[in-house]
Design an enzyme around this catalytic site. Structure first.
Site, mmCIF file in Angstrom:
data_model
loop_
_atom_site.group_PDB
_atom_site.id
_atom_site.type_symbol
_atom_site.label_atom_id
_atom_site.label_comp_id
_atom_site.label_asym_id
_atom_site.label_seq_id
_atom_site.Cartn_x
_atom_site.Cartn_y
_atom_site.Cartn_z
ATOM 1 N N TRP A 136 39.508 40.972 39.012
ATOM 2 C CA TRP A 136 40.435 40.924 37.688
ATOM 3 C C TRP A 136 39.933 41.976 36.857
ATOM 4 O O TRP A 136 38.720 41.699 36.397
ATOM 5 C CB TRP A 136 40.377 39.359 36.905
ATOM 6 C CG TRP A 136 41.075 39.365 35.793
ATOM 7 C CD1 TRP A 136 42.724 39.156 35.860
ATOM 8 C CD2 TRP A 136 40.914 39.740 34.410
ATOM 9 N NE1 TRP A 136 43.277 38.956 34.408
ATOM 10 C CE2 TRP A 136 42.263 39.436 33.590
ATOM 11 C CE3 TRP A 136 39.705 40.027 33.845
ATOM 12 C CZ2 TRP A 136 42.180 39.642 32.339
ATOM 13 C CZ3 TRP A 136 39.709 40.297 32.268
ATOM 14 C CH2 TRP A 136 41.097 40.008 31.848
ATOM 15 N N ASN A 143 30.730 39.477 39.222
ATOM 16 C CA ASN A 143 31.579 38.723 38.141
ATOM 17 C C ASN A 143 30.929 38.881 36.979
ATOM 18 O O ASN A 143 29.705 38.243 36.758
ATOM 19 C CB ASN A 143 31.738 37.375 38.680
ATOM 20 C CG ASN A 143 32.397 36.389 37.558
ATOM 21 O OD1 ASN A 143 33.471 37.150 37.019
ATOM 22 N ND2 ASN A 143 32.458 35.292 37.643
ATOM 23 N N GLY A 144 31.743 39.386 35.929
ATOM 24 C CA GLY A 144 31.007 39.527 34.525
ATOM 25 C C GLY A 144 31.065 40.903 33.949
ATOM 26 O O GLY A 144 31.611 41.657 34.513
#
Ligand code: M6R
Length: 591
Positions: A73, A99-100
């Site tokens: 995303w 992720n992050g």
């Protein structure tokens, strides 16, 4: 946002395994995907834009015992093949999925560029493999190099890293979730969420913030990123089943989860009574109770302001988690923060918890995902027991949250049994309501209004937050411009938006505010609106009537259900995929 999944162990089809598993994390992001497979001393990377669900895993069936995968995303950098993960070091020996957000990536990137590193993407993530590459000049141990690289990163991350010459898969977390799946037969699975590996094991170990793990597929070491000190980790058996996490015969998770409410509300209500009384007492004693959540969970918090006021005669303060700063200076040791979250991973909620804890306040969490960061970091935690919620649009989590909040309000009023009876009766009414005829009735309504581009929803009292929630539901899955208002606010501005045949939905109960909300509906009708009443009884104010059972104080739980169904059908009839709404992801782990 983003989902990551890695595997190392005895299975020889690691590439195919991680691709198949990460399809179960697609709710975390569906812009692009990628995989890195270790074959001998080579790492082969394949990535592209588009949905991971469209990728045929067969093409990764070739022998490989270590692999990492990603579903994205986008945050930093557009949706391009170059920006998709995995990212690799300059010499292509290290691959990383993340992720992050690495907040100091710009500074790190400049520094690394000066040292001769070449960057191929616009992402923050790409600095990580390059930092590891740099650190490998000081040590031969891959895990130590990853640890040193992590210490240079500021922000929130969960990463998986692998190297051509190391047999180990290394993972680290600060702020973003990471869970290890343990299988003595197969090896170790490491993912952002459990559904990635549920097919293989339900024994898990949760990484805490500031922890990393190193595994060669036969054993695993947990250690501190800061000190490198190793420590043991408890194994936990999870209760969710693989069937619960699957779509079954439904076309979409959203509809499956709407239908799950036949049972999930009753599960939420059947809490340990003693625990509910303890929580109720903590709220009574607290000097200032604050509720925070985001999106749908935030609307549950807002509805509870009415529950606590009407049922328990108690004042609580709600703020969307992202706006909680407003209350920071009121927080004291005697304060209580109640956080509501389906995923238990929402960044803004975690931030609110951090501030509350730093002021010595206690935190009560109401979550769905057991073992999530919020669940583990709260002082008390209540699970809503909705089972896995995979659709981005939150449905059964909301009604579970409302049920638990209402139960607490009744306990505060010394009427826990009465509240429990009301909620169980409501659960049974909802069970009856979710029948094929009822669903067809709402599908027909969706068919008749599917071309409309604007839609308004009004409510009063606890139906006001439900009007706001209705708007979220319709906006996110069908992309119709929907807005919710307090019925009484209409004539202070919003009524100017109403044109001939604009669909306007009124959420109505059978209570002391019924007359007012019906007057508001008549005001809309007088301006040419097509009024749709969601109400226990019909009224001349409605052009269309969606009948709902009379659930008294629990009307909010009942009234939102036809709107969830309407949102679903509006999406489908407008050619949208309700499970993958534009621009959204299920878990919002960035601020
Ligand atoms: O996992 P959480 O409950 O903390 O998530 C909060 C929101 O992101 C979530 O409710 C979001 O608004 C939903 N997509 C709405 O359907």
């Amino acid at each position: 946002m983003c989902g990551i999944f890695g595997y190392v162990g005895k299975r020889t089809n690691a590439g195919q395994l991680v691709i198949d598993g990460i399809k179960n994390l697609e709710y975390r992001g569906y812009d692009s995907w990628g995989v890195a497979c270790k074959r001998g001393e080579n790492i082969l990377v394949e990535k592209n834009t588009g949905k991971i669900s469209g990728v045929d895993s067969q093409q990764f069936a070739e022998e490989c015992m270590q692999a990492i995968a990603h579903t994205r995303w986008a945050t930093h950098g557009g949706v391009t093949k170059e920006n998709a993960h995995p990212h690799v070091s300059t010499d292509s020996t290290i691959a990383v999925v993340h992720n992050g957000i690495i907040e100091n990536y710009q500074q790190l990137r400049d520094e690394l560029k000066k040292k001769g590193h070449t960057f191929l993407s616009e992402t923050d993530t790409e600095v990580i493999p390059h930092l590891i590459e740099e650190e490998l000049q000081n040590t031969e141990d891959f895990a130590s190099a990853v640890r040193s690289a992590c210490k240079r990163c500021e922000g929130r991350y969960a990463i998986l890293a692998m190297h051509t010459t190391s047999q180990t898969l290394v993972a680290a977390r600060t702020g973003s979730p990471l869970i290890v799946g343990v299988s003595p037969e197969d090896g170790y699975f490491i993912a952002s969420d459990i559904p990635a590996f549920m097919e293989y094991t339900r024994t898990v170990q949760y990484l805490d913030d500031g922890e990393m793990v190193v595994t060669d597929g036969q054993s695993i070491l947990f250690m501190s990123i800061e000190t490198g000190e190793e420590h043991p980790k408890r194994e936990i058996e999870i209760t969710w089943t693989i069937e619960e996490a699957q779509k079954g015969d439904f076309d979409h998770f959203m509809m499956k989860e709407i239908m799950d409410q036949k049972e999930s509300i009753a599960r939420a209500v059947n809490q340990d009574e003693e625990q509910i009384r303890v929580v109720a007492e903590a709220i009574s004693k607290a000097r200032g109770t604050f509720l925070v959540g985001c999106g749908t969970a935030g609307k549950a918090c807002m509805a509870s302001e009415y529950f606590f006021s009407v049922i328990a005669d108690h004042h609580v303060n709600f703020a969307p988690a992202s706006e909680f700063k407003l209350y920071h200076h009121f927080l004291k040791q005697e304060s209580l923060l109640i956080v509501i979250s389906q995923s238990g991973e929402t960044a803004d909620v975690l931030e609110a918890m951090k501030v509350a804890k730093s002021k010595g306040a206690k935190v009560l969490a109401i979550v769905n995902v057991e073992g999530s960061t919020i669940d583990r970091e709260a002082d008390y935690s209540l699970l809503i027991n909705a089972g896995p919620e995979r659709a981005v649009a939150s449905t059964k989590a909301l009604t579970g949250q409302l049920a638990v909040l209402m139960l607490i309000a009744y306990a505060m009023a010394g009427k826990l049994r009465e509240g429990k009876t009301l909620l169980l009766e409501t659960a049974s009414l909802i069970n009856d309501m979710l029948n094929p005829r009822y669903i067809r009735r709402i599908e027909d309504l969706a068919e008749s209004i599917k071309e409309k581009e604007d839609l308004y929803i009004i409510g009063k009292s606890w139906n006001y937050p439900m009007a706001l929630e209705s708007a979220i539901k319709i906006q996110e899955v069908s992309n119709v411009h929907a807005e919710g208002f307090a019925g009484g606010e209409l004539k202070h501005g919003p009524i100017a938006l109403v044109e001939d045949k604009t669909p306007c939905i009124a959420l109505v109960g059978n209570d002391e505010v019924t007359t007012d909300i019906l007057s508001n509906t008549i005001e809309l009708k007088a301006r040419g609106a097509q009024t749709i009443g969601v109400s226990p009884s019909n009224n001349e104010a409605f052009d269309e009537w969606i009948k709902v059972p009379d659930a008294g104080h629990a009307q909010a739980l009942v009234n939102i259900i036809p709107i969830q169904i309407l949102a679903y059908f509006l999406a489908v009839k407008r050619g949208k995929d309700p499970d993958m709404p534009r621009n959204l992801a299920k878990s919002v782990t960035v601020k």
